[in-house]
Write an enzyme that holds these catalytic residues in place. Structure first.
Site, mmCIF file in Angstrom:
data_model
loop_
_atom_site.group_PDB
_atom_site.id
_atom_site.type_symbol
_atom_site.label_atom_id
_atom_site.label_comp_id
_atom_site.label_asym_id
_atom_site.label_seq_id
_atom_site.Cartn_x
_atom_site.Cartn_y
_atom_site.Cartn_z
ATOM 1 N N ASP A 184 20.320 -12.833 13.608
ATOM 2 C CA ASP A 184 19.546 -11.935 14.465
ATOM 3 C C ASP A 184 20.493 -11.054 15.287
ATOM 4 O OD1 ASP A 184 16.985 -11.219 15.912
ATOM 5 O OD2 ASP A 184 18.116 -12.055 17.599
ATOM 6 N N GLU A 210 21.098 -8.913 10.400
ATOM 7 C CA GLU A 210 20.177 -7.875 10.821
ATOM 8 C C GLU A 210 20.953 -6.785 11.557
ATOM 9 O OE1 GLU A 210 16.735 -6.560 13.769
ATOM 10 O OE2 GLU A 210 18.439 -7.797 14.315
HETATM 11 C C1 LM2 Z 1 15.961 -8.950 17.195
HETATM 12 N N1 LM2 Z 1 16.727 -8.481 16.315
HETATM 13 O O1 LM2 Z 1 17.877 -7.937 16.609
HETATM 14 C C2 LM2 Z 1 14.655 -9.516 16.847
HETATM 15 O O2 LM2 Z 1 14.303 -9.195 15.513
HETATM 16 C C3 LM2 Z 1 13.672 -9.006 17.848
HETATM 17 O O3 LM2 Z 1 12.386 -9.450 17.509
HETATM 18 C C4 LM2 Z 1 14.085 -9.465 19.235
HETATM 19 O O4 LM2 Z 1 13.275 -8.866 20.249
HETATM 20 C C5 LM2 Z 1 15.500 -9.023 19.570
HETATM 21 N N2 LM2 Z 1 16.355 -8.854 18.462
HETATM 22 C C6 LM2 Z 1 16.149 -10.044 20.479
HETATM 23 O O5 LM2 Z 1 16.426 -11.205 19.751
HETATM 24 C C7 LM2 Z 1 12.107 -9.584 20.629
HETATM 25 C C8 LM2 Z 1 11.082 -8.618 21.205
HETATM 26 C C9 LM2 Z 1 11.471 -8.140 22.593
HETATM 27 C C10 LM2 Z 1 11.695 -9.353 23.475
HETATM 28 C C11 LM2 Z 1 12.846 -10.143 22.851
HETATM 29 C C12 LM2 Z 1 13.226 -11.369 23.655
HETATM 30 O O6 LM2 Z 1 10.953 -7.475 20.337
HETATM 31 O O7 LM2 Z 1 10.376 -7.354 23.116
HETATM 32 O O8 LM2 Z 1 12.043 -8.936 24.769
HETATM 33 O O9 LM2 Z 1 12.439 -10.596 21.556
HETATM 34 O O10 LM2 Z 1 12.126 -12.231 23.803
HETATM 35 C C13 LM2 Z 1 11.251 -9.473 25.830
HETATM 36 C C14 LM2 Z 1 10.475 -8.384 26.555
HETATM 37 C C15 LM2 Z 1 11.461 -7.374 27.165
HETATM 38 C C16 LM2 Z 1 12.410 -8.084 28.123
HETATM 39 C C17 LM2 Z 1 13.083 -9.246 27.376
HETATM 40 C C18 LM2 Z 1 13.935 -10.091 28.327
HETATM 41 O O11 LM2 Z 1 9.623 -7.730 25.627
HETATM 42 O O12 LM2 Z 1 10.712 -6.385 27.868
HETATM 43 O O13 LM2 Z 1 13.423 -7.162 28.524
HETATM 44 O O14 LM2 Z 1 12.111 -10.120 26.790
HETATM 45 O O15 LM2 Z 1 13.134 -10.683 29.344
HETATM 46 C C19 LM2 Z 1 13.621 -7.001 29.928
#
Ligand code: LM2
Ligand code: CA
Length: 458
Positions: A184, A210
């Protein structure tokens, strides 16, 4: 009657199973947010379909919450979370192995959760992290790789201590039978750090990274090919634009040779993934688009000789943070129930996985034909032939299929059993030509193993 029975017996005992056992498995599926128990059961379904592996959601402990993305915020490396515990995970791996299906784990190793930098379970402390807290500037290599990605605490992957903790986690999964990893956020980790980590793993573990390459950015996907395969993100955008009608399908012909794309042997390809189906709904296709169009895009991906395809298997969602349905497939819910989409089980998609396996011995693009617009057809040597009508009117053409003479079952319209075909038949003449008739937004595929036995050619 006796002749038929003997033929049937022969087919069941010999030819059929031998041919299938020899074909390599050439496509895999992401069972996004599925439970370990449910995947264990699903392997009995997808093993016979020919899928090589399942990419599973991150299995390590993570922050609480219902959003699907909590699993991208690790708090330790114990195998426990909403998909199940360590025992269930281990049983899934063994069960899938019985059906020749490997497990690839989504390895979240660039970062830990957002919040205080203290993870006693590993343990990691303040000093195990980089200290760049500003939003990532994608024009700056150092910032891409050493700043917190969306506020997620960025691990010092250059440190031997951190590398050992990560490798111990991955090796623990290997000890349970895991055969591959999706790394990831690999773009956010220097390629040499990934190399140092995978150096600590057995050599035969499959790795794909990725990396979302973007024109003009300092970190390129090509830096990572020495470590294993790499995601080719341009693929989903190109399929999206062509199958959504912004460009004609005839232009896909030479895609595998396009400049700036990963070599086929390095590339992981997909129509959409769990991120792009949420973040780029206008450029990529997903189950949310017209089902027939999404289906023919998958047919193209699985027929065309480029990359290692990953089929996306989704759950329905209205807003992008929404978590998975309450019940899992096999544990209260079902495929196609409006909650679990199960694209991987769509009859035509599953049939094309088999097509890709059967045709793997001819990884070439042959007998290309197009009508100058959105009707295309090609063969894979003499092992398979596919026609795709992405246009808005019907298609009727006499085409060179490259296939040996015979009557074939169109595997996208029905199932072949040894002597009959529940779908359309395609009659290939002694010179390889056949009449191909297709309605708009539809596809047809025949292959070596969809040939009907001669006793039923009528
Ligand atoms: C990836 N690939 O590089 C994953 O495929 C993707 O799904 C992940 O993001 C990302 N990298 C980090 O591993 C997802 C999602 C984000 C989410 C993160 C962490 O798309 O929206 O972020 O997982 O859970 C969330 C909140 C964001 C916040 C963050 C930290 O949406 O607004 O940022 O948590 O609290 C301040
Ligand atoms: Ca990093």
């Amino acid at each position: 009657m006796i002749v038929r029975l003997l033929l049937l017996l022969g087919a069941v005992l010999g030819l059929q199973s031998e041919a299938q056992a020899k074909d390599p498995r050439t496509a895999f599926v992401h069972l996004f947010e599925w439970n370990w128990d449910d995947i264990a059961k699903e392997c009995a379904v997808i093993g016979p379909m020919g899928y090589a592996a399942v990419q599973v959601s991150p299995p390590q402990e993570s922050v609480p919450g219902n959003a699907w993305w909590t699993r991208y915020q690790p708090i330790g490396y114990e195998i426990v979370g909403r998909s199940g515990d360590r025992k269930q995970f281990a049983e899934m791996v063994q069960e899938c192995r019985k059906h020749n299906v490997d497990i690839y784990v989504d390895a979240v190793i660039n970062h830990m959760a957002a919040g205080p930098r203290n993870y006693p379970a590993v343990p990691y402390v303040w000093n195990d992290f980089h200290d760049c807290f500003e939003p990532i500037d994608y024009g700056d290599r150092g910032k891409i790789q050493f700043c917190d990605l969306e506020g997620l605490n960025d691990l010092k992957t250059e440190s031997e201590y951190v590398r050992d903790r990560i490798a111990n986690y991955l090796n623990d999964l290997v000890s349970l039978g895991v055969r591959g990893f999706r790394i990831d956020a690999a773009k956010h980790i220097p390629a040499s750090d990934i190399a140092a980590i995978i150096d600590r793993l057995p050599k035969d573990i499959y790795i794909f990274q990725e990396v979302i390459g973007a024109f003009g950015e300092p970190v390129s996907e090509f830096e990572y090919v020495g470590n294993g395969d790499v995601t080719e993100f341009k693929y989903g955008n190109v399929l999206g634009s062509h199958f959504k009608g912004q460009s004609q399908l005839k232009y896909l012909r030479d895609l595998r040779n396009w400049q700036g794309w990963l070599d086929s042997s390095d590339a992981i390809v997909f129509t959409d993934n769990h991120d792009t189906q949420r973040d780029r709904p206008f450029s990529v296709m997903s189950f949310k688009d017209d089902g027939a169009r999404y289906f023919i895009a998958n047919v193209f991906m699985l027929a065309y000789p480029y990359g290692y395809p990953k089929v996306m298997s989704s759950f329905a969602f209205e807003d992008k943070d929404q978590g998975r349905p309450e019940s899992g497939v096999h544990s209260g819910a079902e495929c196609f129930d409006g909650q679990w989409i199960c694209e991987h089980r769509w009859q035509g998609i599953a049939a094309m996985v088999k097509f890709r396996n059967v045709t793997s011995g001819a990884f070439s693009l042959d007998n290309w034909w197009d009508n100058g617009a959105n009707q295309i057809a090609f063969s894979r040597g003499d092992l398979g032939f596919v026609a795709i009508n992405g246009g808005s009117f019907g298609m009727s053409q006499r085409l060179q299929t490259g296939m040996p003479e015979g009557t074939y079952c169109n595997v996208l319209s029905g199932q072949r059993s040894d002597f009959s075909c529940s779908g359309d038949r395609v009659v290939v003449d002694p010179s390889g030509f056949a009449d191909i008739v297709l309605s708009s937004t539809n596809a047809l595929a025949i292959h070596r193993d969809s040939k009907l036995q001669s006793s039923t050619e009528n």
